[in-house]
Scaffold this motif. Structure first.
Motif: not given
Length: 828
Positions: A64, A540, A544
Motif C-alpha cells: 500500500k 487514502q 481505495k
C-alpha cells in the motif's frame, strides 16, 4: 505450451471476474510460472523474466505505501486536473434522489434475485374501490371531445367532482384529510383517466406530482402543513407550481426571477421577507390556482438573513389573491386545453414565513425540487402515456379486426400486422416500466435516473405507438369528431414529450450524465476524495476508490468477453426465472457488462469533455435505458404469473430493446474519437459478431394476432383502461362489436357452404349491408333468432366504429365555440 497459455488466460479472466486482490494475483502468477517450469513449458531464464515482468508490478500494487506514492498520488493529481467543473445546481441535480435497480445495471453484474424478491404492485381494498367507482365515474363524465371543443377545460360539474371526491389530495396523509394512496395507485388513477380524457388526467396529476403538496410533505413547517394540506385535500385550494421562465426552462442557474431580502409590512407589523419579481410561463393550473408555489433566486445584499454567501434558489407559497400576484391568462397547449398559463408579479412583498420550510430552507429550493421531481417524474407522464396508449391499442386493434377490405379483415395484412406488433410490444413494455417505477417509489426510493428513463422512453414509445395507430386507421384518424379516438391524443403527444424535462434534455444530459456519476460504484467516491482538502484523508479515500475502480473495469472486461465468446450462456440469470425467459436475463447481464466497460472507457478517453459530447452520452443513456425497460418487462412477466399467452409481447419487446441497445453501442463506437480503441472494444464485446436481431416477421404476426383475439391475453394488455359504454360511445361500440367476433366468425364459417351453393350471396364487406344479409340468412332458416341478434349487433356497433364523424355544412365551429355550443354530429 498451448495448454499452459490457455491456463494463464483462463486464470486471469477468472481472477478479473472475481475481483481478486493484488496479493491473490501475485500468488496465482507465481503458481503459474512454477507450473510452467515444472512441466518444461518454460526454462529457468524464462521463469525469472516472467516473475520480474508479472510479479514486480503486482508487488508494487500490493504494498500500500509504495502504491500510494508511485501510483495513487500522481493519479489523484491528474484526476483533479481533468475533473470537469460543476455548478451548484448541477451538483444538486446529481446528488438529488436515490439509485436503485439502475445501479445494478451499471454494475455489469445485476443481482437478479434483488429484482425477483420485490412483490408485485398491488392496491388496497380502499384504493381498488376508488379506482372502480370514483375514477370510473369521472371518466364517464368527461371526454377529449367535450373538454377540447365544448368547454376548453373540465366542465364545472367535473371540476366539482374532482374536488369533492379527494382527487386533489391523493398523496396527502389521512391525518390531514387526504387519501394517502400509494404511488402505484396514483399511477393507476392517472393511467385510467388518460385512457379517457387528457385534461382530466393532467388536472388531477399536477397537484399530486411536482407541486406544493409534495414539497410541503417533505420540507414544510408544521404550521404550513396544518394550514395548507387539509385545504388542498378538500379541494378548497387549487395549487400550481411556477418554475419555468421563458429564459431559463432547463437551466435553473439562469432563473431571472429575483427575491431581494428586505423588511416590509405584513398584517400590520414589520417583518423580514422578500420583494419578489417574476415572470413565469407554461404553468399548469395557474389560471385557476388559489395558491402559487414559486421558485425564485434569493438575494440578501444587506445580510439580513445570514452573513454567508447568497442563499440561492428558494421556493415559497403565495396565495394568488395576494396583492401584486398576476394570474388568469391562459396558454393553449395543442388542443389539450387544460388550465395552463403565465403568472407574474413585480416587487411583491412576501414574508419569509411563506418560504416552504421557513427561513431554514431559504436557498435550498433547487435541491428540494430535484428530489421531488425524481419521484413525480416516475409517475405522472409515464402513467398518462400508458393510459392513452391503451386506449389507442384497444381502439385500433378492434378496428383492424372488424374493418374489411378485399373480403378479409385488414388486420390480416402483413403491413398492418407490422404496425400492430409495434403497438402491442411497445405497450406491454411501457406498462411494465410504469409498474416497476411506481414500485420503486413505494419502496421509499426517489429514483432520479429511473424516473428520467421512464419519462423519456415511455413518452417516446407512446409517440411511436400513436403514430402507428394513425397510420392504421387512416382517414378516420384525420377527421375530427367524438368518434375519433386518436386525433386529440395525436395532437397532444408533444406535451408529454416537452414537460417535466424536455426529452432531448432528458436523454442527453440527465439519464447518462446523472447516472454515470450516481450509479457508478466509484466515480462519486473519487470525486469526493479529489475535492477533500484534507490531503492525507483524500489520498487514502482516493486510493481505495481508484483501485476499486480499476478492479471494477477489469471484472467487466472479463465478463463482457466471456459472455460474448459463449453467446451469453455464461452470463448470469436468476435461478427462479422462467425457463422461457432465461435467455433474456443472460442477454441483459451480458449487455450490462458491455455497457459498464464502454462507460468507463468513454470517461477515461473523453474525461471532462464527455459532459459536452451529448450524442455519445445520449447513446450510452439509451443502452442503460433499454436494459431497464427489459428488466421491467421480465419482472412483469413474473408478476403476472408467467402467462404463456403473453410471451409474444414479452419476446417482441425484449428483442426489440436488445437490438436497440446493441445499435446504441455500435453508434457510440462508430463515432468514438479514438478509432483504435473503438475497434478493439467492438472485437472484445462482440467477438462472434453482432448477436441481437430485430423481432422476426413471424413473431410480429403472433403479436398482431393476439391483439385481434378477444380474451384474457388482450385484456391484460389493456388492463385498467377505461371502457366506455358501448351504447353511447363509439370506442365502446367498437369494443363491444370486437367481443362478438368469435361468435360472428363461427356463424360465418358455418354459412360458407351456403354461399358456395348460391343459397346466400357473398358475405358483404360493408357492415351497413350486413343486416340485409343477416335477414336473408334468417329467411332461409340458416341462423337462429339469437344468432341473428349477434350478427345484427355486430353490424350495428361495428358500423358505428368504422364510420367517420361529419357535420352540417353550415356549421360554424368558431361561432359555436364562442357560444359554448356543441355541434350536431352524424355518426352513421
Amino acid at each position: 505450451m498451448i495448454l499452459w497459455l490457455v491456463l494463464f488466460v483462463a486464470g486471469a479472466l477468472a481472477l478479473m471476474m472475481m475481483r481478486a486482490g493484488a496479493w491473490t494475483w501475485l500468488v496465482a502468477e507465481l503458481a503459474w510460472i512454477w507450473i510452467g517450469g515444472m512441466t518444461d513449458q518454460a526454462n529457468a531464464v524464462a521463469c525469472v523474466l516472467l516473475a520480474i515482468l508479472l510479479g514486480v508490478p503486482t508487488l508494487l500494487v500490493a504494498i500500500k505505501s509504495v502504491r500510494e506514492t508511485l501510483i495513487t498520488r500522481p493519479a489523484l493529481d491528474i484526476f483533479r486536473k481533468i475533473l470537469p467543473s460543476m455548478s451548484a445546481t448541477e451538483r444538486d441535480a446529481i446528488e438529488a434522489g436515490t439509485v436503485w435497480w439502475d445501479a445494478e445495471l451499471f454494475s455489469g453484474k445485476p443481482d437478479w434475485d434483488k429484482l425477483m424478491r420485490l412483490p408485485p404492485p398491488a392496491l388496497t381494498a380502499e384504493e381498488q374501490s376508488f379506482l372502480d367507482n370514483e375514477v370510473t365515474q369521472l371518466c364517464a363524465m368527461v371526454s377529449d371531445w367535450d373538454t377540447s371543443v365544448v368547454w376548453q377545460d373540465l366542465q364545472p360539474e367535473a371540476w366539482q367532482f374532482v374536488k369533492d371526491k379527494g382527487f386533489l389530495g391523493m398523496i396527502i396523509p389521512k391525518q390531514y384529510g387526504g387519501k394517502q394512496f400509494s404511488a402505484y395507485m396514483h399511477s393507476q388513477v392517472i393511467m385510467k383517466l388518460s385512457s379517457r380524457c387528457s385534461v382530466a388526467a393532467i388536472s388531477v396529476m399536477v397537484p399530486n406530482s411536482l407541486g406544493p403538496a409534495e414539497l410541503l410533505l417533505h420540507y414544510g413547517t408544521e404550521e404550513q402543513k396544518n394550514h395548507y394540506l387539509p385545504r388542498l385535500a378538500r379541494g378548497e385550494e387549487i395549487p400550481c407550481f411556477a418554475l419555468t421562465s421563458p429564459y431559463a426552462g432547463s437551466d435553473a442557474a439562469a432563473i431571472p426571477d429575483i427575491g431581494v431580502v428586505c423588511k416590509g409590512m405584513h398584517e400590520g407589523r414589520e417583518v423580514i421577507g422578500f420583494r419578489v419579481t417574476w415572470a413565469k410561463r407554461y404553468i399548469t393550473l395557474a389560471p385557476v390556482a388559489t395558491v402559487l408555489g414559486l421558485a425564485f433566486r434569493a438575494h440578501d445584499p444587506d445580510h439580513l438573513l445570514s452573513d454567508n454567501a447568497e442563499p440561492g434558489i428558494t421556493c415559497a407559497l403565495i396565495p394568488t389573491s395576494h396583492p401584486g400576484v398576476v394570474t388568469g391568462r391562459r396558454h393553449w397547449p395543442l388542443n389539450a386545453v387544460f388550465q395552463n398559463g403565465p403568472t407574474s408579479g413585480e416587487n411583491v412583498f412576501i414574508p419569509v414565513d411563506w418560504v416552504i420550510g421557513g427561513q431554514a430552507q431559504v436557498g435550498k429550493g433547487w435541491r428540494m425540487l430535484m428530489e421531488c421531481l425524481a419521484a413525480g417524474r416516475a409517475i405522472s407522464l409515464p402513467s398518462s402515456s400508458v393510459g392513452f396508449s391503451k386506449m389507442a391499442v384497444r381502439g385500433t386493434s378492434a378496428y383492424t379486426a372488424m374493418r374489411r377490405q378485399f373480403k378479409i379483415a385488414i388486420g390480416k395484412f402483413e403491413g398492418i400486422q407490422e404496425a400492430l406488433a409495434r403497438m402491442g410490444g411497445n405497450l406491454y413494455m411501457m406498462d411494465a416500466t410504469r409498474r416497476l417505477s411506481s414500485l420503486a417509489v413505494d419502496a421509499g426510493e426517489k429514483p432520479s435516473v429511473i424516473s428520467a428513463i421512464s419519462k423519456y422512453h415511455v413518452t417516446e414509445r407512446g409517440r411511436m405507438l400513436v403514430n402507428d395507430g394513425m397510420d392504421v386507421i387512416g382517414g378516420k384518424g384525420i377527421c375530427m369528431g367524438p368518434g375519433n379516438f386518436l386525433a386529440r391524443v395525436y395532437q397532444q403527444i408533444p406535451i408529454a414529450i416537452t414537460v417535466e424535462g424536455a426529452n432531448i434534455l432528458t436523454r442527453c444530459l440527465i439519464i447518462f450524465g446523472q447516472g454515470a456519476i450516481r450509479c457508478h460504484p466509484y466515480v462519486l467516491k473519487e470525486m469526493a476524495a479529489a475535492a477533500d482538502e484534507d490531503h492525507d484523508r483524500a489520498l487514502q479515500d482516493f486510493d481505495k476508490a481508484f483501485f476499486g475502480h480499476l478492479s471494477f473495469v477489469a471484472a467487466n472486461m472479463a465478463r463482457s468477453l466471456v459472455a460474448g465468446l459463449s453467446g451469453g450462456l455464461l452470463a448470469s440469470a436468476p435461478n427462479a426465472a422462467a425457463e422461457e425467459t432465461r435467455v433474456y436475463y443472460r442477454a441483459v447481464a451480458r449487455m450490462s457488462a458491455c455497457f459498464s466497460l464502454l462507460t468507463d472507457v468513454s470517461m477515461f478517453v473523453l474525461g471532462g469533455s464527455l459532459k459536452f459530447r451529448e450524442r455519445i452520452s445520449g447513446r450510452l443513456g439509451d443502452v442503460l435505458s433499454q436494459l431497464y425497460l427489459i428488466s421491467a418487462t421480465l419482472k412483469r412477466y413474473e408478476d403476472d404469473g408467467r402467462q404463456s399467452a403473453d410471451l409474444p409481447y414479452v419476446a417482441w419487446s425484449v428483442q426489440d430493446a436488445l437490438h436497440r441497445a446493441q445499435e446504441a453501442i455500435i453508434d457510440v463506437l462508430e463515432n468514438f474519437p479514438n478509432p483504435f480503441i473503438a475497434f478493439a472494444l467492438r472485437i472484445w464485446m462482440f467477438p462472434l459478431g453482432l448477436s441481437f436481431r430485430k423481432p422476426s416477421d413471424r413473431l410480429a404476426s403472433e403479436v398482431a394476432l393476439a391483439m385481434q383475439t378477444p380474451g384474457a391475453a388482450r385484456d391484460r394488455l389493456v388492463v385498467d383502461a377505461y371502457q366506455p359504454d358501448f351504447s353511447t360511445d363509439p370506442l365502446g361500440s367498437g369494443e363491444h362489436a370486437f367481443n362478438l367476433l368469435p361468435q360472428v366468425h363461427e356463424i360465418e364459417a358455418r354459412l360458407k357452404q351456403s354461399v358456395k351453393d348460391g343459397v346466400l350471396p357473398a358475405i358483404p364487406q360493408s357492415l351497413i349491408e350486413m343486416r340485409r344479409w343477416n335477414a336473408r340468412a334468417m329467411e332461409q332458416g340458416l341462423i337462429s333468432v339469437d344468432e341473428r341478434v349477434v350478427l345484427d349487433d355486430f353490424a350495428h356497433y361495428g358500423n358505428l366504429t368504422v364510420q367517420v364523424d361529419d357535420f352540417d355544412a353550415g356549421f360554424d365551429m368558431k361561432d359555436a365555440l364562442q357560444k359554448g355550443q356543441a355541434p350536431e354530429i352524424i355518426t352513421g
